[in-house]
Design an enzyme around this catalytic site. Structure first.
Site, PDB file in Angstrom:
ATOM      1  N   GLU A  12       4.983  -1.959   3.165  1.00  0.00           N
ATOM      2  CA  GLU A  12       4.156  -2.006   2.879  1.00  0.00           C
ATOM      3  C   GLU A  12       2.655  -2.470   3.976  1.00  0.00           C
ATOM      4  O   GLU A  12       2.520  -3.397   4.014  1.00  0.00           O
ATOM      5  CB  GLU A  12       3.253  -1.500   1.856  1.00  0.00           C
ATOM      6  N   TYR A  58      -2.962   4.137   6.750  1.00  0.00           N
ATOM      7  CA  TYR A  58      -1.883   3.249   5.850  1.00  0.00           C
ATOM      8  C   TYR A  58      -0.776   3.678   6.175  1.00  0.00           C
ATOM      9  O   TYR A  58       0.035   5.083   6.498  1.00  0.00           O
ATOM     10  CB  TYR A  58      -2.206   3.751   4.629  1.00  0.00           C
TER      11      TYR A  58
END
Length: 386
Positions: A197, A109
């Site tokens: 993101e 992530y």
């Protein structure tokens, strides 16, 4: 402002960030053609909506043939995709992205965002790619590392070392990671991101970091510098009330309550929503007309409030500082006459020329309910809405 994944992938590719090959499809035939163009043996059909958690709602599916791609796309286009971020009403799927399968070895992530508390750009990195980062933060916070970059100094070598050492990346991964992060950081600054993101950022068995997803949020106040980004805006994905309000310079955020709010000042607008909740009601919106609102702005604000079928009452809460109460009272009366009062209207005025303003409301001949103070106005609005 948000953009779709396929648009984010195009920006990544333009700036040297590895992404899988993929094509936009607006119907099942285009999706089937995209699969054939990719050459198989596996592709991923991804619903293009402005919401996370698409996979959990059935908006991301693997397909292994052109025929399967056609059938899956046929069922996905036009569906209401419900995810944890869309609410129960879901989002209508109008577009698909057909993407080549990737040979995944490990998922990570990665995110960059503006940290207003420290006035820095925060870089978040975790080994738990593909997971809800909120869940990871709550249950295993040690699996997330965050470094803060002072934008006046820029990205430094020690930022990269802190990230790679904490996540125990291999020598080969470290080399690729150190090449990737500067590209992403430069994009963040160049395009005035507020959020970038990638979940998941994958390490492939071929030894590359690939952005398997891409969520980008841009500072709307900087869009005048980025005409190419502004052109990517998809109004179908936005609240039509917010789109309309932006045309008139109104600070508006749509909610799902029954009491429309028209307030001057962001702090007062938030306090107004709080006191409505405290009195047992629910605000239909955040609406700040600002300190120098004109009669035209007030009229347009009323037009947006009255167009919302959920609104059962409107509460105008004005503190006359820069804006005089008599001016706002005239604007309210003229707007109400021009549009017609469709729901009960409660008005609380305080500040400069307040008595003149109250007199204008009394003498207007309209059914306007005056309020002595903010709590009195909130209670009257809640009662009227019920």
């Amino acid at each position: 402002m948000n953009i779709h994944e396929y648009q984010a992938k195009a920006l990544f590719a333009q700036n040297g960030v590895h992404v899988p090959e993929g094509y936009l499809a607006l119907n099942p035939t285009e999706a089937e053609f995209a699969f054939r163009r990719l050459g198989g043996p596996i592709a991923v059909v991804k619903a293009q909506v402005h919401a996370g958690g698409r996979g959990k709602g059935g908006g991301v599916k693997l397909v292994k043939s052109p025929e399967e791609c056609f059938n899956v796309s046929k069922s996905m286009i036009g569906m209401k995709l419900v995810t944890p971020q869309t609410g129960a009403e879901g989002k209508l799927v109008r577009k698909l992205y057909i993407e080549a399968g990737s040979n995944i070895d490990k998922e990570f992530y990665l995110a960059m965002l503006v940290d207003r508390d420290t006035a820095t750009i925060a870089i978040m990195f975790s080994t738990e790619g593909g997971m809800d980062i909120e869940e990871v933060a709550a249950k295993t916070p040690e699996k997330i590392i965050t470094v803060n970059v002072d934008p006046t100094a820029g990205l430094q070598g020690y930022h990269l070392r802190n990230l790679t050492f904490a996540m125990k990346l291999s020598k080969e991964q470290t080399k690729e990671f150190n090449a990737l992060i500067p590209k992403l950081y430069n994009m963040f600054v160049k395009y005035d991101f507020s959020l970038l993101e990638i979940n998941p950022l994958v390490w492939t068995k071929e030894g590359k970091f690939i952005a398997l997803d891409g969520k980008m949020n841009f500072d709307e106040n900087a869009l005048y510098r980025h005409k190419e980004i502004a052109a990517m805006r998809d109004y179908d994905e936005e609240d039509i009330r917010e789109v309309e309000a932006s045309k008139y310079g109104l600070n508006y955020i749509g909610l799902d309550g029954t009491i429309g709010c028209l307030v001057n000042g962001a702090g007062l607008a938030m306090a107004t929503m709080d006191i409505i909740k405290h009195c047992g009601g629910s605000p239909a919106n955040f609406l700040d007309v600002g300190g120098g609102a004109s009669e035209e702005m007030v009229t347009n604000a009323f037009r947006i409030l009255f167009s919302d079928i959920r609104v059962k009452a409107v509460f105008v809460n004005i503190f006359g500082g820069i804006m005089r109460c008599d001016v706002i009272a005239n604007a309210v009366v003229n707007a109400a006459k021009a549009l017609g009062l469709k729901v009960p209207l409660i008005v609380r005025l305080e500040g400069t020329n307040v008595e003149q303003g109250k007199a204008i409301l009394r003498e207007s001949g309209l059914k306007i309910t005056p309020a002595d103070n903010m709590e009195d106005g909130a209670r009257k609005a809640v009662a009227a809405a019920k």
